[in-house]
Scaffold this motif. Structure first.
Motif, PDB file in Angstrom:
ATOM      1  N   GLU A 261     -40.859 -43.286 -17.478  1.00 51.88           N
ATOM      2  CA  GLU A 261     -40.087 -44.515 -17.681  1.00 51.88           C
ATOM      3  C   GLU A 261     -40.462 -45.522 -16.593  1.00 51.88           C
ATOM      4  O   GLU A 261     -40.436 -45.216 -15.403  1.00 51.88           O
ATOM      5  N   ARG A 262     -40.802 -46.737 -17.007  1.00 51.61           N
ATOM      6  CA  ARG A 262     -41.300 -47.741 -16.068  1.00 51.61           C
ATOM      7  C   ARG A 262     -40.166 -48.521 -15.402  1.00 51.61           C
ATOM      8  O   ARG A 262     -40.367 -49.119 -14.338  1.00 51.61           O
ATOM      9  N   HIS A 263     -38.990 -48.524 -15.998  1.00 52.77           N
ATOM     10  CA  HIS A 263     -37.862 -49.307 -15.455  1.00 52.77           C
ATOM     11  C   HIS A 263     -36.613 -48.427 -15.413  1.00 52.77           C
ATOM     12  O   HIS A 263     -35.631 -48.686 -16.111  1.00 52.77           O
ATOM     13  N   PRO A 264     -36.604 -47.377 -14.584  1.00 55.37           N
ATOM     14  CA  PRO A 264     -35.480 -46.443 -14.570  1.00 55.37           C
ATOM     15  C   PRO A 264     -34.263 -46.989 -13.835  1.00 55.37           C
ATOM     16  O   PRO A 264     -34.381 -47.825 -12.929  1.00 55.37           O
ATOM     17  N   ARG A 268     -33.761 -51.318 -14.615  1.00 56.39           N
ATOM     18  CA  ARG A 268     -33.719 -51.801 -15.999  1.00 56.39           C
ATOM     19  C   ARG A 268     -32.981 -53.132 -16.086  1.00 56.39           C
ATOM     20  O   ARG A 268     -33.445 -54.071 -16.744  1.00 56.39           O
ATOM     21  N   THR A 333     -39.503 -36.587 -24.735  1.00 54.76           N
ATOM     22  CA  THR A 333     -38.867 -37.687 -24.001  1.00 54.76           C
ATOM     23  C   THR A 333     -39.666 -38.975 -24.107  1.00 54.76           C
ATOM     24  O   THR A 333     -39.213 -40.027 -23.648  1.00 54.76           O
ATOM     25  N   SER A 334     -40.866 -38.915 -24.683  1.00 54.16           N
ATOM     26  CA  SER A 334     -41.632 -40.129 -24.957  1.00 54.16           C
ATOM     27  C   SER A 334     -42.484 -39.892 -26.190  1.00 54.16           C
ATOM     28  O   SER A 334     -42.839 -38.750 -26.502  1.00 54.16           O
ATOM     29  N   VAL A 352     -40.003 -44.605 -24.742  1.00 52.50           N
ATOM     30  CA  VAL A 352     -39.680 -43.693 -23.646  1.00 52.50           C
ATOM     31  C   VAL A 352     -38.165 -43.585 -23.522  1.00 52.50           C
ATOM     32  O   VAL A 352     -37.452 -44.601 -23.467  1.00 52.50           O
ATOM     33  N   GLY A 354     -34.846 -42.699 -21.385  1.00 50.88           N
ATOM     34  CA  GLY A 354     -34.454 -42.674 -19.984  1.00 50.88           C
ATOM     35  C   GLY A 354     -32.975 -42.936 -19.834  1.00 50.88           C
ATOM     36  O   GLY A 354     -32.202 -42.770 -20.792  1.00 50.88           O
ATOM     37  N   THR A 364     -36.902 -47.416 -24.172  1.00 53.66           N
ATOM     38  CA  THR A 364     -37.748 -48.557 -23.813  1.00 53.66           C
ATOM     39  C   THR A 364     -39.094 -48.402 -24.509  1.00 53.66           C
ATOM     40  O   THR A 364     -39.705 -47.324 -24.450  1.00 53.66           O
ATOM     41  N   GLN A 366     -42.780 -49.353 -24.231  1.00 50.17           N
ATOM     42  CA  GLN A 366     -43.627 -49.775 -23.119  1.00 50.17           C
ATOM     43  C   GLN A 366     -45.077 -49.983 -23.554  1.00 50.17           C
ATOM     44  O   GLN A 366     -45.573 -49.319 -24.465  1.00 50.17           O
TER      45      GLN A 366
END
Length: 375
Positions: A261-264, A268, A333-334, A352, A354, A364, A366
């Motif tokens: 996850e890029r923005h946990p 976010r 999870t993704s 993804v 999260g 999200t 991504q």
């Protein structure tokens, strides 16, 4: 023969049943065969708006008295349906526990299904009994919960055969319970009336209850396949994955690892505030996912979706294949796939799973990279 109900002299228990039915806001009285106009929500059960002469208008009925009788009957049927919800849901889980216990001990499932101890499984079509296991009933429990929710929020008819079957179980249990516990005097005729209202067409259901002429048991039922191929059903109903579609066929770029996850967490909200993420939760919750969903702005821009009007429903291009991916791989999870724009643009993206700053689940979409045409 069931006793007739006097709408002017209802027993306290019958009034209680009618009041219980008022909680079932997602099912209109016309489903129960009443077409005489709105009911009053006052303290007098069955009271209708009076005309200028102080009499009950007849509306679509031959007399005001007939209209009142039909209103009370519809109210009783609605109350019966409302009362059946906890009975059926509780019964299904009791049956699941009993079958699971027998399966673990090597017991006779058929003996239980045919016994007086069965709660709901004995109501299912007899010709399919060899297929009734705890696993199938678990799937039916999911359907029954969806049908019960639809009764509360807005019933639009069955999406699969299983949804219609669950509606039948609710209706039959409800009528039996109302007659036994409330003296509603409904019976088989009003059960038929209720089923026609809920399903519209009952031929498919009736056919399932007819044992094949050659007495052979039919193949495993395909009860959970949507009538409409475009209709979504709970992914749990398809443990082996949803049936393939053109959108699923696009998912050819599978990674051998999970996408982080890029923005946990708190990041976010910051990304949403700065425009790095675009919130598409309102649309996603209507059609696909209940949890919040956002997509990176870079994905929207690369696919030429930025600035499109709401009526274009561009979110479908991202969410439809993502939903099928989640349905086919619920433990992941993704999920990465090729997203396609209106003008044929292609992009590798990943949905993804999260959590946000409150540890609540979020999704999200991504950016992963461009699709290179090797030709």
């Amino acid at each position: 023969m069931a006793p007739e109900i006097d709408p002017h002299d209802l027993a306290p228990r019958q009034i209680e049943l009618i009041n219980e039915g008022r909680k079932l806001e997602g099912v209109h009285l016309s489903i129960f065969g009443y077409f005489g106009g709105p009911e009053l929500q006052g303290d007098c059960i069955g009271r209708m708006q009076l005309d200028e002469d102080g009499r009950l208008p007849a509306s679509d009925y031959e007399s005001p008295e007939e209209r009142l009788e039909q209103l009370v009957l519809a109210q009783l049927l609605r109350g019966a349906l409302r009362q059946s919800i906890p009975i059926v849901l509780g019964g299904i889980f009791d049956d699941i526990f009993a079958l699971r216990t027998l399966e673990a001990a090597g017991g006779d499932l058929q003996e239980y299904i045919a016994s007086a101890g069965a709660r709901v499984v004995d109501m299912l079509p007899p010709s399919y009994r060899r297929h009734y296991t705890s696993a199938l009933l678990q799937r039916l429990a999911v359907v029954a919960a969806e049908v019960a929710s639809d009764f509360e929020l807005g019933w639009e008819g069955p999406r699969t055969f299983a949804h219609g079957l669950a509606a039948y179980c609710f209706a039959k249990k409800g009528v039996r319970h109302a007659d036994a516990e409330y003296g509603a005097g409904l019976g088989a005729v009003d059960l038929d009336r209720l089923m026609i209202g809920l399903l519209g067409e009952t031929a498919v259901l009736e056919e399932a209850y007819r044992r094949p002429p050659d007495t052979r048991e039919p193949d495993e039922p395909s009860w959970f396949v949507p009538y409409d191929p475009a209709c979504r059903v709970n992914p749990y109903l398809h443990p082996e994955g949803m049936p393939s579609t053109e959108q699923v066929d696009l998912l050819e770029h599978q990674l051998g690892r999970e996408v982080p996850e890029r923005h946990p967490g708190p990041a976010r909200q910051k990304a949403l505030a700065e425009g790095v993420l675009v919130d598409i939760s309102p649309y996603a919750s209507r059609e696909y996912f209940l949890c919040p969903v956002a997509v990176e702005h870079s994905v929207v821009a690369a696919l030429g979706l930025h600035g499109l009007p709401p009526e274009s429903e561009w979110e479908d291009l991202l969410l439809h294949p993502a939903w099928h991916g989640a349905a086919e791989h619920p433990a992941w999870t993704s999920f990465d796939y090729i997203a396609v724009g209106f003008e044929g643009q292609q992009l590798y993206v990943a949905m993804v799973a999260g959590t946000d700053e409150m540890d609540s689940p979020v999704l999200t979409i991504q950016y992963l990279g461009e699709v290179i045409d090797e030709a």
